[in-house]
Structures are given as structure tokens and as C-alpha cells.
Design a protein around this motif. Sequence first.
Motif, PDB file in Angstrom:
ATOM      1  N   MET A 133     -31.169   8.396 -20.022  1.00 54.15           N
ATOM      2  CA  MET A 133     -30.163   7.367 -21.040  1.00 54.15           C
ATOM      3  C   MET A 133     -30.039   8.158 -22.551  1.00 54.15           C
ATOM      4  N   THR A 134     -28.813   7.874 -22.835  1.00 50.04           N
ATOM      5  CA  THR A 134     -28.418   8.415 -24.031  1.00 50.04           C
ATOM      6  C   THR A 134     -28.127   7.207 -24.884  1.00 50.04           C
ATOM      7  N   VAL A 135     -28.122   7.304 -26.296  1.00 45.34           N
ATOM      8  CA  VAL A 135     -28.002   6.077 -27.288  1.00 45.34           C
ATOM      9  C   VAL A 135     -27.366   6.808 -28.376  1.00 45.34           C
ATOM     10  N   ALA A 136     -26.241   6.475 -28.972  1.00 49.38           N
ATOM     11  CA  ALA A 136     -25.521   6.968 -30.077  1.00 49.38           C
ATOM     12  C   ALA A 136     -25.640   6.052 -31.203  1.00 49.38           C
ATOM     13  N   LEU A 137     -26.033   6.679 -32.270  1.00 50.11           N
ATOM     14  CA  LEU A 137     -26.111   5.874 -33.365  1.00 50.11           C
ATOM     15  C   LEU A 137     -24.820   6.153 -34.391  1.00 50.11           C
ATOM     16  N   MET A 138     -24.090   5.236 -34.971  1.00 53.02           N
ATOM     17  CA  MET A 138     -23.183   5.521 -35.710  1.00 53.02           C
ATOM     18  C   MET A 138     -23.282   4.805 -37.170  1.00 53.02           C
ATOM     19  N   TRP A 139     -23.027   5.741 -38.036  1.00 54.03           N
ATOM     20  CA  TRP A 139     -23.173   5.341 -39.595  1.00 54.03           C
ATOM     21  C   TRP A 139     -21.956   5.707 -40.153  1.00 54.03           C
ATOM     22  N   LEU A 178     -32.883  14.610 -40.457  1.00 50.20           N
ATOM     23  CA  LEU A 178     -33.308  13.759 -39.689  1.00 50.20           C
ATOM     24  C   LEU A 178     -34.476  14.252 -38.885  1.00 50.20           C
ATOM     25  N   ASP A 179     -35.581  13.593 -38.690  1.00 51.92           N
ATOM     26  CA  ASP A 179     -36.898  14.139 -38.322  1.00 51.92           C
ATOM     27  C   ASP A 179     -37.558  13.201 -37.407  1.00 51.92           C
ATOM     28  N   PRO A 180     -37.576  13.364 -36.092  1.00 48.03           N
ATOM     29  CA  PRO A 180     -37.204  14.549 -35.388  1.00 48.03           C
ATOM     30  C   PRO A 180     -35.496  14.631 -35.471  1.00 48.03           C
ATOM     31  N   PRO A 181     -34.801  15.954 -35.120  1.00 45.09           N
ATOM     32  CA  PRO A 181     -33.403  16.008 -34.901  1.00 45.09           C
ATOM     33  C   PRO A 181     -32.888  15.485 -33.795  1.00 45.09           C
ATOM     34  N   PRO A 182     -31.773  14.822 -34.021  1.00 45.77           N
ATOM     35  CA  PRO A 182     -31.041  14.435 -32.820  1.00 45.77           C
ATOM     36  C   PRO A 182     -30.658  15.440 -31.799  1.00 45.77           C
ATOM     37  N   LEU A 183     -30.301  15.036 -30.565  1.00 42.00           N
ATOM     38  CA  LEU A 183     -29.741  15.932 -29.669  1.00 42.00           C
ATOM     39  C   LEU A 183     -28.312  16.560 -30.000  1.00 42.00           C
ATOM     40  N   ARG A 184     -27.851  15.956 -30.761  1.00 40.43           N
ATOM     41  CA  ARG A 184     -26.361  16.274 -31.262  1.00 40.43           C
ATOM     42  C   ARG A 184     -26.031  15.408 -32.278  1.00 40.43           C
ATOM     43  N   THR A 230     -24.970  10.289 -34.363  1.00 37.96           N
ATOM     44  CA  THR A 230     -26.089  11.284 -33.759  1.00 37.96           C
ATOM     45  C   THR A 230     -26.399  10.533 -32.327  1.00 37.96           C
ATOM     46  N   TRP A 231     -26.636  11.599 -31.574  1.00 36.06           N
ATOM     47  CA  TRP A 231     -27.199  11.039 -29.969  1.00 36.06           C
ATOM     48  C   TRP A 231     -28.351  11.391 -29.772  1.00 36.06           C
ATOM     49  N   TRP A 232     -29.184  10.536 -29.135  1.00 37.00           N
ATOM     50  CA  TRP A 232     -30.707  10.722 -29.021  1.00 37.00           C
ATOM     51  C   TRP A 232     -30.712  10.505 -27.501  1.00 37.00           C
ATOM     52  N   ASP A 233     -32.076  10.838 -27.019  1.00 34.03           N
ATOM     53  CA  ASP A 233     -32.279  10.967 -25.506  1.00 34.03           C
ATOM     54  C   ASP A 233     -33.326   9.766 -25.556  1.00 34.03           C
TER      55      ASP A 233
END
Length: 87
Positions: free
Chosen positions: A1-7, A28-34, A49-52
Motif C-alpha cells: 500500500m502507498t500513502v501520500a502526504l500533502m503539505w 524527513l527521517d526516514p526519507p520517503p519513497l518519493r 511525499t509517498w510512503w510504503d
Amino acid sequence: MTVALMWEARAVEGRGADLLTWATHQPLDPPPLRRETFRAPEDRVLVITWWDADYHTPGLPELPEPGEDLVRRAVHRWRFESVADGS
């Protein structure tokens, strides 16, 4: 699953470049996928940012609130999860 956070933030008039620089230098720690950073009229800055992870994963790193000298209002934040596009 991928979640995207928008700021998304809107800079104090004339400080859009400063807000953009600030946003691009926030680690950002840890860094996002993208991670992608955008700008728009009216001194707006958007970071996605995209996260696993899934939608409800707690503790994903997010950009903080910039100082009041940089923004006109509180930052807007949204969280989205990926879905099948049907193609």
C-alpha cells in the motif's frame, strides 16, 4: 500500500521564494519513497511525499509548521491512499 502526504502553505506576501527554500531544505527521517515540491501563484508551496504504508499508519514524518514570519496561515495537510486506477 502507498500513502501520500500533502503539505501546503501560503507564504507571507513576497516571501514565496523563502518558503520554497525552507520547504526544500527540511529533512524527513526516514526519507520517503518519493518527494516532490511545487510552487503556485499567490506564494503557495506544496510538498507531496509517498510512503510504503497504509492510510492509518501513525508517525509518518511530516514537514513542520514554518515560522509565522514565513506563512499567512496554518499549513494545510492531507493524507491520501493509492487505489487501483481501473485501466
